[in-house]
Design an enzyme around this catalytic site. Structure first.
Site, PDB file in Angstrom:
ATOM      1  CB  CYS A 147      -5.437  67.138   7.450  1.00 44.15           C
ATOM      2  SG  CYS A 147      -6.399  68.341   6.373  1.00 44.15           S
ATOM      3  NE  ARG A 206      -8.772  66.975  -2.716  1.00 45.69           N
ATOM      4  CZ  ARG A 206      -8.695  66.760  -1.692  1.00 45.69           C
ATOM      5  NH1 ARG A 206      -8.382  65.960  -0.714  1.00 45.69           N
ATOM      6  NH2 ARG A 206      -9.890  67.231  -1.791  1.00 45.69           N
ATOM      7  CG  ASP A 260     -10.296  68.734  -4.735  1.00 41.57           C
ATOM      8  OD1 ASP A 260      -9.041  68.330  -4.961  1.00 41.57           O
ATOM      9  OD2 ASP A 260     -11.165  68.841  -3.880  1.00 41.57           O
ATOM     10  CE  LYS A 299      -9.744  61.538   0.713  1.00 42.41           C
ATOM     11  NZ  LYS A 299      -9.267  62.190   1.851  1.00 42.41           N
ATOM     12  CB  VAL A 309      -8.220  57.090   0.677  1.00 41.17           C
ATOM     13  CG1 VAL A 309      -7.602  57.753  -0.177  1.00 41.17           C
ATOM     14  CG2 VAL A 309      -8.465  55.812   0.850  1.00 41.17           C
ATOM     15  CG  ASP A 312      -6.023  63.258  -0.805  1.00 38.65           C
ATOM     16  OD1 ASP A 312      -5.558  62.025  -0.782  1.00 38.65           O
ATOM     17  OD2 ASP A 312      -6.740  62.925  -1.103  1.00 38.65           O
TER      18      ASP A 312
HETATM   19 ZN   LIG Z   1      -5.512  70.632   6.168  1.00 37.02          ZN
END
Ligand SMILES: [Zn+2]
Length: 423
Positions: free
Chosen positions: A264, A335, A333, A362, A247, A249
């Site tokens: 990332c 999210r 955060d 998560k 998963v 983001d």
């Molecule tokens: Zn990043």
């Protein structure tokens, strides 16, 4: 007629319950058992649907604003309706029992891809019902996968991974559709206070949030998500098949442009490699890509934080990583993984055998949502760019999954990133 004008020429600022008599298409979000799409009812959010409209907001997430521009400039007619001929999904997803289990799915429309099939006769009758989910196929071409093949970590099989190193996938785009009572419950707030905050914090963009308590479904003007499935999508809810899932983001700077301040893209391509290998071994792989740029704070905030991190006394240290974000954004955060498990339920998944993520948030959101997680797969150390060790060490200290002991306070203050003058 100016295309921006409503057919009647006047603007209705808002509406009130009962002002137009009984609703023809009520939404029974938790219609259980075998009620199916008809029992739940179609979500009708098109603004020209008159009394049939049973949701707040507009289709297309954040792109609803571009549609408004297209209509405003005369490039598009306000009464334009999509021709859904030949647009149906390339594979079946569901219906799964989770679709009607109360509280399991509150942030997407589980029937969103089946609109043309389930409500075809209503659409023929002229009711403007639109899909919020689309399913198609793609080939992915990534230099990291070619490197994995060259290094012998992956093999060409001719079906999932092809000679040139490209991967066959099924991909699914999902726009957000929120059932407000369920979203409020996930955040442990009252529906009233959630509605009021959404209304006020968008500058009063959706008055129906506060004037139409009878409308419970809201299509928010935010990004949705994309799913990439390696292997047969029918295996996703089949516990006899191994599932590898990441998963992810969104992080445009790293995912697309290769910026080295975070992990990332390396983690994403590592996830794609693991998911693809799982499919090649007879299982199935899944990448969930959420449009939640910069911890859902956006790139402007993110870049401000980068500067604040790099310019603080002592330089960019892991020990003050979260603090610097909170100073600028007001929160560490945004999210909110509470809504993330919905898509896993939508796919009929009850167990993730290999979860390619180190995020405790998560992990906890999924297990609290009733999803079993087998192995947790961390990113290999040699894939972490040097400047990204500030973020990685700070996250490990804050509870990220790591097979080793988390870093100590002394180690954190010694992990320092590149100075602004050295980019
Ligand atoms: Zn990043």
């Amino acid at each position: 007629m100016n295309p921006a004008e409503a057919p009647t020429g006047h603007i209705r600022l808002t509406s009130h319950p009962g002002s137009r008599g009984p609703v023809r298409f009520p939404i029974d979000w938790n219609a259980g058992g075998n009620a199916g799409a008809d029992g739940r009812g179609p979500v009708i959010a098109t603004v020209n649907s008159g009394s049939h409209r049973n949701a707040i907001g507009a289709h297309g997430g954040s792109y609803s604003i571009y549609r408004a521009l297209a209509i405003s400039s005369g490039a598009m007619s306000a009464s334009s309706k999509p021709d859904l001929h030949d647009t149906s999904p390339v594979c079946e997803i569901g219906p799964h029992p989770q679709w009607s289990e109360a509280g399991k799915i509150v942030s997407l429309d589980p029937w969103g891809h089946r609109v043309a099939q389930d409500f075809g006769s209503l659409i023929e009758e002229g009711i403007d019902i639109r899909p919020s989910i689309a399913i198609t196929k793609a080939r992915l071409t990534l230099p990291e996968i070619r490197e994995a093949i060259a290094a012998g970590r992956m093999a060409v099989d001719g079906e999932i991974v092809h000679e040139a190193g490209d991967i066959s996938v099924t991909k699914i785009a999902i726009d957000p559709v929120w059932w407000l009572p369920g979203v409020a419950e996930r955040f442990e707030v009252s529906e009233n206070s959630l509605r009021r905050c959404l209304f006020e914090q968008t500058g009063g963009m959706y008055p129906e949030l506060v004037t139409r308590p009878d409308l419970s479904v809201f299509l928010p003007p935010i990004g949705g998500m994309t799913l990439y499935i390696m292997g047969d999508p029918a295996y996703l809810g089949d516990t006899s098949r191994m599932l590898t899932c990441r998963v992810h983001d969104e992080c445009n700077g790293s995912d697309v442009f290769g910026s080295d301040i975070c992990t990332c893209r390396p983690y994403l391509t590592h996830g794609i490699e693991e998911a693809t290998r799982q499919a090649q071994a007879g299982g199935v792989g899944l990448i969930v890509y959420n449009r939640k740029e910069g911890r859902a704070l956006g790139e402007v905030t993110k870049f401000l934080v980068y500067n604040a991190r790099k310019r603080q006394p002592g330089g960019d240290q892991a020990s003050t990583y979260f603090e610097r974000t909170e100073c600028v954004a007001g929160v560490q955060d945004a999210r909110f993984q509470q809504l993330m498990p919905d898509v896993i339920h939508w796919l009929g998944i009850r167990r993730i055998d290999r979860f390619v993520s180190m995020s405790n948030m998560k992990h906890d959101a999924l297990t609290e949502g009733g999803i079993e997680i087998g192995e947790r797969v961390p990113i290999p150390d040699d894939m972490v760019p040097a400047d990204a060790s500030v973020e990685m060490e700070a996250k490990k200290a804050a509870g990220y999954f790591t097979p080793e002991a988390p870093p100590t306070a002394a180690e954190l203050s010694k992990t320092v990133g590149r100075e602004l003058g050295k980019f």
